[in-house]
Write a protein that holds these residues in place. Structure first.
Motif, mmCIF file in Angstrom:
data_model
loop_
_atom_site.group_PDB
_atom_site.id
_atom_site.type_symbol
_atom_site.label_atom_id
_atom_site.label_comp_id
_atom_site.label_asym_id
_atom_site.label_seq_id
_atom_site.Cartn_x
_atom_site.Cartn_y
_atom_site.Cartn_z
ATOM 1 N N LEU A 1 0.824 -1.210 0.000
ATOM 2 C CA LEU A 1 0.000 0.000 0.000
ATOM 3 C C LEU A 1 0.859 1.261 0.000
ATOM 4 O O LEU A 1 0.554 2.232 -0.705
ATOM 5 C CB LEU A 1 -0.928 0.000 1.223
ATOM 6 C CG LEU A 1 -2.080 -1.005 1.194
ATOM 7 C CD1 LEU A 1 -2.771 -1.075 2.552
ATOM 8 C CD2 LEU A 1 -3.095 -0.621 0.116
ATOM 9 N N LEU A 2 1.939 1.251 0.780
ATOM 10 C CA LEU A 2 2.815 2.421 0.847
ATOM 11 C C LEU A 2 3.552 2.656 -0.466
ATOM 12 O O LEU A 2 3.908 3.802 -0.794
ATOM 13 C CB LEU A 2 3.823 2.263 1.990
ATOM 14 C CG LEU A 2 3.235 2.362 3.405
ATOM 15 C CD1 LEU A 2 4.263 1.962 4.447
ATOM 16 C CD2 LEU A 2 2.743 3.783 3.682
ATOM 17 N N ALA A 3 3.781 1.598 -1.217
ATOM 18 C CA ALA A 3 4.484 1.720 -2.506
ATOM 19 C C ALA A 3 3.543 2.085 -3.643
ATOM 20 O O ALA A 3 4.000 2.420 -4.739
ATOM 21 C CB ALA A 3 5.203 0.416 -2.824
ATOM 22 N N ASP A 4 2.244 2.026 -3.407
ATOM 23 C CA ASP A 4 1.266 2.333 -4.454
ATOM 24 C C ASP A 4 1.304 3.830 -4.778
ATOM 25 O O ASP A 4 1.077 4.666 -3.895
ATOM 26 C CB ASP A 4 -0.135 1.941 -3.971
ATOM 27 C CG ASP A 4 -1.150 1.906 -5.108
ATOM 28 O OD1 ASP A 4 -1.018 2.726 -6.044
ATOM 29 O OD2 ASP A 4 -2.070 1.070 -5.058
ATOM 30 N N PRO A 5 1.600 4.212 -6.032
ATOM 31 C CA PRO A 5 1.676 5.650 -6.380
ATOM 32 C C PRO A 5 0.347 6.380 -6.213
ATOM 33 O O PRO A 5 0.321 7.599 -6.040
ATOM 34 C CB PRO A 5 2.112 5.632 -7.850
ATOM 35 C CG PRO A 5 1.749 4.274 -8.352
ATOM 36 C CD PRO A 5 1.897 3.349 -7.183
ATOM 37 N N ARG A 6 -0.755 5.641 -6.237
ATOM 38 C CA ARG A 6 -2.054 6.283 -6.067
ATOM 39 C C ARG A 6 -2.217 6.848 -4.658
ATOM 40 O O ARG A 6 -2.980 7.799 -4.449
ATOM 41 C CB ARG A 6 -3.179 5.286 -6.356
ATOM 42 C CG ARG A 6 -3.260 4.823 -7.804
ATOM 43 C CD ARG A 6 -4.366 3.813 -7.998
ATOM 44 N NE ARG A 6 -4.158 2.630 -7.160
ATOM 45 C CZ ARG A 6 -5.040 1.631 -7.034
ATOM 46 N NH1 ARG A 6 -6.191 1.686 -7.692
ATOM 47 N NH2 ARG A 6 -4.767 0.592 -6.262
ATOM 48 N N LEU A 7 -1.498 6.285 -3.685
ATOM 49 C CA LEU A 7 -1.599 6.763 -2.306
ATOM 50 C C LEU A 7 -1.061 8.189 -2.183
ATOM 51 O O LEU A 7 -1.717 9.055 -1.612
ATOM 52 C CB LEU A 7 -0.832 5.831 -1.367
ATOM 53 C CG LEU A 7 -0.826 6.229 0.113
ATOM 54 C CD1 LEU A 7 -2.241 6.175 0.682
ATOM 55 C CD2 LEU A 7 0.100 5.332 0.917
ATOM 56 N N SER A 8 0.133 8.428 -2.732
ATOM 57 C CA SER A 8 0.706 9.779 -2.661
ATOM 58 C C SER A 8 -0.122 10.776 -3.463
ATOM 59 O O SER A 8 -0.297 11.929 -3.049
ATOM 60 C CB SER A 8 2.150 9.767 -3.166
ATOM 61 O OG SER A 8 2.218 9.231 -4.482
ATOM 62 N N THR A 9 -0.670 10.313 -4.590
ATOM 63 C CA THR A 9 -1.539 11.187 -5.387
ATOM 64 C C THR A 9 -2.773 11.576 -4.584
ATOM 65 O O THR A 9 -3.171 12.752 -4.554
ATOM 66 C CB THR A 9 -1.972 10.487 -6.683
ATOM 67 O OG1 THR A 9 -0.806 10.139 -7.445
ATOM 68 C CG2 THR A 9 -2.875 11.387 -7.518
ATOM 69 N N GLY A 10 -3.370 10.601 -3.910
ATOM 70 C CA GLY A 10 -4.558 10.860 -3.099
ATOM 71 C C GLY A 10 -4.263 11.772 -1.922
ATOM 72 O O GLY A 10 -5.067 12.649 -1.589
ATOM 73 N N MET A 11 -3.090 11.591 -1.294
ATOM 74 C CA MET A 11 -2.723 12.436 -0.153
ATOM 75 C C MET A 11 -2.533 13.887 -0.590
ATOM 76 O O MET A 11 -3.001 14.814 0.079
ATOM 77 C CB MET A 11 -1.432 11.909 0.481
ATOM 78 C CG MET A 11 -1.570 10.535 1.125
ATOM 79 S SD MET A 11 -2.587 10.563 2.619
ATOM 80 C CE MET A 11 -1.478 11.371 3.748
ATOM 81 N N LEU A 12 -1.843 14.087 -1.714
ATOM 82 C CA LEU A 12 -1.631 15.449 -2.226
ATOM 83 C C LEU A 12 -2.961 16.085 -2.627
ATOM 84 O O LEU A 12 -3.174 17.285 -2.406
ATOM 85 C CB LEU A 12 -0.668 15.413 -3.423
ATOM 86 C CG LEU A 12 0.793 15.093 -3.096
ATOM 87 C CD1 LEU A 12 1.599 14.931 -4.374
ATOM 88 C CD2 LEU A 12 1.403 16.196 -2.228
ATOM 89 N N LEU A 13 -3.832 15.278 -3.213
ATOM 90 C CA LEU A 13 -5.148 15.794 -3.612
ATOM 91 C C LEU A 13 -5.955 16.204 -2.388
ATOM 92 O O LEU A 13 -6.600 17.263 -2.387
ATOM 93 C CB LEU A 13 -5.897 14.730 -4.410
ATOM 94 C CG LEU A 13 -7.272 15.133 -4.959
ATOM 95 C CD1 LEU A 13 -7.141 16.301 -5.925
ATOM 96 C CD2 LEU A 13 -7.946 13.945 -5.650
#
Length: 273
Positions: free
Chosen positions: A143-155
């Motif tokens: 989950l931490l390596a999923d690029p969608r996580l950082s995108t969602g956090m920034l959003l």
């Protein structure tokens, strides 16, 4: 009411004034924040509508703390009734304040829904994995390596910041200046934008305070060989900083607007009692 522009360095003063007014009445402010947390917990226990009610109450909470700080500057001790003062007695303004809360709740729910859609639910999955009694290290790493996580956090951060601008001063403008929700949201946005330098310094100052505190408590407790006490100290510090943040909101309002509420009291903090 007149919109004011202040120098960027004023942001540091807002944080400092928040600490000064908090330490003038530490028990009263702590009691207010404890009441807020207790009320939020009770609202979350309400089936189906609990989260919506809690979100809708947040503008009332911020305005309650502004009223508390205004009272402390006038030499008074704030009580829990500051949270209901904006919706008590004056029916038209109470209705406008409730409308403001519903708009805020709707905006917050939209941000949650849109961010969850954008990150494919990875943020919620990470929260569930971290709070699970049986820790799955492999799943956490995926989950931490999923690029969608950082995108969602920034959003989430971007959208939350966009929502904060119109609502920063809106409760105060409705309560003290009698503006309609739409007018208050517009005025608040313009005020924040015109004073963006001061608000940027305000945010950076808070970040510096939190980082400095984290480094300090980690260093002290590690030197004392009591590393297990770090989370307890961090929680206590987090609660205090959250309270001081709410206490400082009045100073951001009184510096951005020259109106009735800002003119009634000065900005000199009374001595601690």
């Amino acid at each position: 009411m007149k919109l004011l522009t202040v120098p960027a360095g004023r942001g540091v003063l807002w944080v400092r004034s928040g600490f000064r007014v908090f330490f003038a009445k530490p028990l009263a402010y702590s009691a207010l924040f404890a009441a807020f947390l207790f009320g939020a917990l009770l609202l979350l226990l309400v089936p189906l509508l609990g989260a919506l009610l809690m979100l809708a109450a947040l503008p009332l909470v911020s305005q309650g703390f502004m009223i508390a700080t205004k009272g402390v500057l006038a030499g008074q001790t704030p009580l829990v009734n500051v949270f209901i003062e904006p919706i008590r007695d004056r029916r038209p303004q109470a209705i406008m304040m409730l409308k403001l809360g519903l708009i805020y709740a709707a905006g917050s729910l939209f941000i949650m829904w849109f961010s969850d859609w954008a990150d494919g639910g990875t943020f919620n999955a990470l929260q569930e994995a971290m709070t699970s009694q049986t820790a799955d290290t492999e799943r956490l790493e995926v989950l931490l390596a999923d690029p969608r996580l950082s995108t969602g956090m920034l959003l989430r951060l971007f959208l939350a910041s966009c929502l904060a601008l119109p609502f920063w001063h809106a409760p105060a403008l409705v309560h003290w200046e009698g503006q309609s929700p739409a007018q208050a949201l517009f005025s608040s946005t313009i005020a924040c934008w015109r004073n963006k330098g001061a608000f940027a310094v305000y945010a950076l100052t808070w970040s510096g305070v939190i980082v400095l505190f984290a480094v300090l408590i980690n260093s002290v407790f590690l030197l004392l060989g009591a590393a297990k006490l770090v989370p307890i100290a961090a929680m206590a510090g987090g609660l205090m900083f959250s309270t001081v943040f709410y206490a400082s909101l009045y100073f951001t309002f009184s510096d951005c607007f020259e109106g009735q509420a800002a003119a009634e009291v000065g900005t000199d903090v009374p001595p601690a009692s």
